[in-house]
Design an enzyme around this catalytic site. Structure first.
Site, PDB file in Angstrom:
ATOM      1  N   CYS A  74     -16.495   2.014 -24.923  1.00  0.00           N
ATOM      2  CA  CYS A  74     -15.925   2.195 -23.349  1.00  0.00           C
ATOM      3  C   CYS A  74     -16.317   1.401 -22.627  1.00  0.00           C
ATOM      4  CB  CYS A  74     -16.312   3.612 -22.969  1.00  0.00           C
ATOM      5  SG  CYS A  74     -15.562   4.895 -24.127  1.00  0.00           S
TER       6      CYS A  74
ATOM      7  N   HIS B  20     -15.172   4.295 -15.515  1.00  0.00           N
ATOM      8  CA  HIS B  20     -14.623   4.618 -16.667  1.00  0.00           C
ATOM      9  C   HIS B  20     -14.275   6.099 -16.554  1.00  0.00           C
ATOM     10  CE1 HIS B  20     -14.189   5.288 -20.921  1.00  0.00           C
ATOM     11  NE2 HIS B  20     -15.162   5.965 -20.958  1.00  0.00           N
TER      12      HIS B  20
ATOM     13  N   ASN C 162      -9.086   9.746 -21.479  1.00  0.00           N
ATOM     14  CA  ASN C 162     -10.111   8.523 -21.946  1.00  0.00           C
ATOM     15  C   ASN C 162      -9.274   7.659 -22.804  1.00  0.00           C
ATOM     16  OD1 ASN C 162     -12.068   6.913 -22.746  1.00  0.00           O
ATOM     17  ND2 ASN C 162     -13.615   8.588 -23.005  1.00  0.00           N
TER      18      ASN C 162
END
Ligand code: UT7
Length: 332
Positions: A116, A256, A286
């Site tokens: 990520c 994020h 996500n």
């Protein structure tokens, strides 16, 4: 002579058309739309459908938009760095494939895998090719087709992830705009909490690994959650401190998008009101490496020249970090 910094001069993004809603997930696994929304903030995510389509196809769309907005062609690009955990192939790199698909014949590049945090690490890396004068135009991509590695019978992971791509163009700036600082971290001991068990050199794929579903994401959600809340909040507060930024000096947090609760904890630690926090987790879930550029893409019109922006991530590895940048232009 003024210091040369790397400024973001254009942003592009792409999300697939197909919407996978919480209501549809209710029909696939033992979950409820309400549980997903309250525990994660996600209402729906996008999925790339279509035979033979991969991460590069989404990245190409994001890059084409970026080139059009900036009024340049692929031949003007020196370098393309692609942050991703779902490359088209194990090798060659997705960057190679993208260069071919868009006709970036003068460019070179590579993929950067930091889960990520891939886009954040790639942005910092790309900026250094601008700062040294080696390159004049660097494209940094964050793109993931997470649906390729999600087990849609595992309710603890399939509700979280989605597909998408974002890209930014970096160019030299001598007026103090662009990427001004980066704090990047890894802790490999965290790898046990979030990884893909098979498919790499330690455990090459076999019928047995596929039967055991080891080609999908494995996550101990709670362990990652706890580390992410601390890691993302700490590094975001630290980069502010290091650059003498008070909360009123920060125009935007670009976090994020893994879980709305992690984002809220980070914003609270930085003393930021929710109006200053870029959020699109409700629409896209996500998207791993794509979350940060997709936020910039969606909020670009609201950004003003001189805005102090903090980008912040936490992901598998563990990998985490923050970038401080000053936005260089008003949108048209
Ligand atoms: O981007 C990469 C980094 N990743 C992250 O940052 C993700 C971090 N982790 C998270 O966001 C959260 O841990 C999750 C969203 C993955 C899970 O939320 P949680 O609040 O930590 O849930 P949990 O794993 O502690 O599970 C709580 C309960 C369990 O039931 P019991 O044991 O209490 O009866 C789970 O079985 O919730 C259950 N559960 C679900 N229930 C309904 C887990 N997934 C689901 C689900 N629907 N989809």
């Amino acid at each position: 002579m003024n210091r040369i910094t790397a400024a973001i001069t254009a942003v592009g993004g792409y999300v697939p058309d197909y919407v996978l809603s919480n209501a549809v997930l209710e029909t696939m696994v033992a979950t409820s739309a309400e549980w997903i929304e309250t525990r994660t903030g996600i209402k729906e995510r996008r999925i790339l459908k279509g035979e033979g389509l991969g991460t590069s196809d989404m990245a190409v769309k994001a890059i084409e938009e970026l080139l059009k907005k900036r009024g340049i062609t692929a031949l003007d690009i020196d370098m393309i760095i692609v942050g991703t955990v779902t490359p088209d192939l194990v090798f060659p790199s997705t960057s190679n494939i993208i260069c071919d698909k868009i006709g970036a014949k003068k460019a070179w590049g590579f993929d950067l895998a930091a889960a990520c945090s891939s886009f954040l690490f790639a942005l910092s890396t790309g900026a250094q090719f601008i700062e040294t004068g080696k390159c004049k135009k660097v494209i940094v991509v964050g793109a993931d087709k997470m649906s390729a590695i999600v087990d849609y019978s595992d309710r603890s992971t399939c509700i979280i992830f989605g597909d998408g791509a974002g890209a930014v163009l970096l160019e030299p700036n001598s007026e103090g705009f662009g990427i001004l600082d980066a704090m990047l971290h890894v802790d490999g001991s965290g790898r046990k909490y979030l990884h893909q068990k098979a498919g790499g050199s330690v455990k090459p794929p076999t019928h047995a690994t596929v039967d055991a579903k080891e080609h999908y994401i494995y996550q101990d959600g709670q362990a990652v959650f706890k580390a992410a809340v601390v890691g993302m909040a700490e590094v975001s507060a630290k980069i502010m401190e290091k650059n003498n930024l008070r909360s009123e000096d920060v125009a935007w947090l670009v976090p994020h998008q893994a879980n709305k609760r992690i984002i809220d904890a980070t914003a609270s630690r930085m003393g930021l009101q929710s109006e200053k926090v870029m959020i699109n987790i409700q629409k896209y879930g996500n998207t791993t490496a794509a979350t940060l550029p997709l936020c910039l893409w969606e909020y670009e019109k609201q950004l003003k020249k001189g805005d102090n922006i903090i980008l912040s991530t936490f992901g598998a590895g563990f990998t985490w970090g923050a970038i401080y940048l000053r936005w260089g232009q008003n949108s048209e």
